[in-house]
Design a protein around this motif. Sequence first.
Motif, PDB file in Angstrom:
ATOM      1  N   GLN A 132       0.817  -1.209   0.000  1.00  0.00           N
ATOM      2  CA  GLN A 132       0.000   0.000   0.000  1.00  0.00           C
ATOM      3  C   GLN A 132       0.855   1.265   0.000  1.00  0.00           C
ATOM      4  N   VAL A 133       2.000   1.222   0.680  1.00  0.00           N
ATOM      5  CA  VAL A 133       2.913   2.370   0.658  1.00  0.00           C
ATOM      6  C   VAL A 133       3.407   2.609  -0.767  1.00  0.00           C
ATOM      7  N   VAL A 134       3.809   1.543  -1.447  1.00  0.00           N
ATOM      8  CA  VAL A 134       4.306   1.664  -2.818  1.00  0.00           C
ATOM      9  C   VAL A 134       3.220   2.232  -3.725  1.00  0.00           C
ATOM     10  N   VAL A 135       1.990   1.737  -3.595  1.00  0.00           N
ATOM     11  CA  VAL A 135       0.879   2.246  -4.412  1.00  0.00           C
ATOM     12  C   VAL A 135       0.621   3.715  -4.099  1.00  0.00           C
ATOM     13  N   GLY A 136       0.726   4.086  -2.816  1.00  0.00           N
ATOM     14  CA  GLY A 136       0.408   5.442  -2.403  1.00  0.00           C
ATOM     15  C   GLY A 136       1.467   6.482  -2.713  1.00  0.00           C
ATOM     16  N   LEU A 137       2.637   6.053  -3.135  1.00  0.00           N
ATOM     17  CA  LEU A 137       3.694   7.024  -3.435  1.00  0.00           C
ATOM     18  C   LEU A 137       3.342   7.912  -4.618  1.00  0.00           C
ATOM     19  N   ASP A 138       2.567   7.391  -5.549  1.00  0.00           N
ATOM     20  CA  ASP A 138       2.230   8.147  -6.759  1.00  0.00           C
ATOM     21  C   ASP A 138       0.905   8.886  -6.672  1.00  0.00           C
ATOM     22  N   SER A 139       0.173   8.733  -5.577  1.00  0.00           N
ATOM     23  CA  SER A 139      -1.099   9.442  -5.461  1.00  0.00           C
ATOM     24  C   SER A 139      -1.080  10.348  -4.241  1.00  0.00           C
ATOM     25  N   HIS A 140      -1.910  11.363  -4.282  1.00  0.00           N
ATOM     26  CA  HIS A 140      -1.949  12.359  -3.214  1.00  0.00           C
ATOM     27  C   HIS A 140      -3.366  12.515  -2.703  1.00  0.00           C
ATOM     28  N   SER A 141      -3.463  12.927  -1.438  1.00  0.00           N
ATOM     29  CA  SER A 141      -4.790  13.132  -0.856  1.00  0.00           C
ATOM     30  C   SER A 141      -5.477  14.306  -1.564  1.00  0.00           C
ATOM     31  N   VAL A 142      -6.795  14.301  -1.512  1.00  0.00           N
ATOM     32  CA  VAL A 142      -7.589  15.256  -2.277  1.00  0.00           C
ATOM     33  C   VAL A 142      -7.423  16.686  -1.767  1.00  0.00           C
ATOM     34  N   VAL A 143      -7.507  16.894  -0.469  1.00  0.00           N
ATOM     35  CA  VAL A 143      -7.523  18.245   0.067  1.00  0.00           C
ATOM     36  C   VAL A 143      -6.132  18.735   0.454  1.00  0.00           C
ATOM     37  N   LEU A 144      -5.433  17.985   1.292  1.00  0.00           N
ATOM     38  CA  LEU A 144      -4.128  18.432   1.783  1.00  0.00           C
ATOM     39  C   LEU A 144      -2.999  18.175   0.791  1.00  0.00           C
ATOM     40  N   GLY A 145      -3.147  17.181  -0.066  1.00  0.00           N
ATOM     41  CA  GLY A 145      -2.142  16.891  -1.082  1.00  0.00           C
ATOM     42  C   GLY A 145      -0.941  16.104  -0.592  1.00  0.00           C
ATOM     43  N   TYR A 146      -1.028  15.486   0.596  1.00  0.00           N
ATOM     44  CA  TYR A 146       0.089  14.670   1.065  1.00  0.00           C
ATOM     45  C   TYR A 146       0.080  13.336   0.321  1.00  0.00           C
TER      46      TYR A 146
END
Length: 167
Positions: free
Chosen positions: A114-128
């Motif tokens: 999940q960390v690897v998948v999440g490296l390329d996407s950002h949260s909608v509001v804060l952008g982390y």
Amino acid sequence: MSDLSTPGRPAWPYRLAYGAMAACLGVMALAVFVNVVLRYGFGSGIAASEELSRLLFVWMVFIGAAAAYPAGEHMAFTSLVARLGAGGLRVMTVVIRLMVVLACVLLGWGAWQQVVVGLDSHSVVLGYPTALLPLPALLCAVVIGGCATWELLARRPLDLGHAAEVE
């Protein structure tokens, strides 16, 4: 809360973990309080409040879980294990620790994916990076798995100090 003055156990990791959990809880409480006041008092709100609270809650839970394991504060069902003889207790100690290590390997592997998948996407509001959400699960699995492995290799007996409580 564990006794931070336990001999043979450094207090600074617990102080750090408790401080981080307190900071997460404080920021969450403040963000939610301000958002509620703005929403109901002024008809507006802070969109980032929910995202921030969710992120901090996840971190707080996994920091707490990682700090609780070496302190012996996780829930334990000791009534059955305490009834075993000395030989049964030694076998169950190894079985329980192996199951903890296996659970940590599975949790760590899934969290890593999940960390690897999440490296390329950002949260909608804060952008982390959304990798920050599963990261504490990975770190928690490493800490607990490392502690359980050390206890297994050191042949540390199970702490059945909870025998006075009904579990």
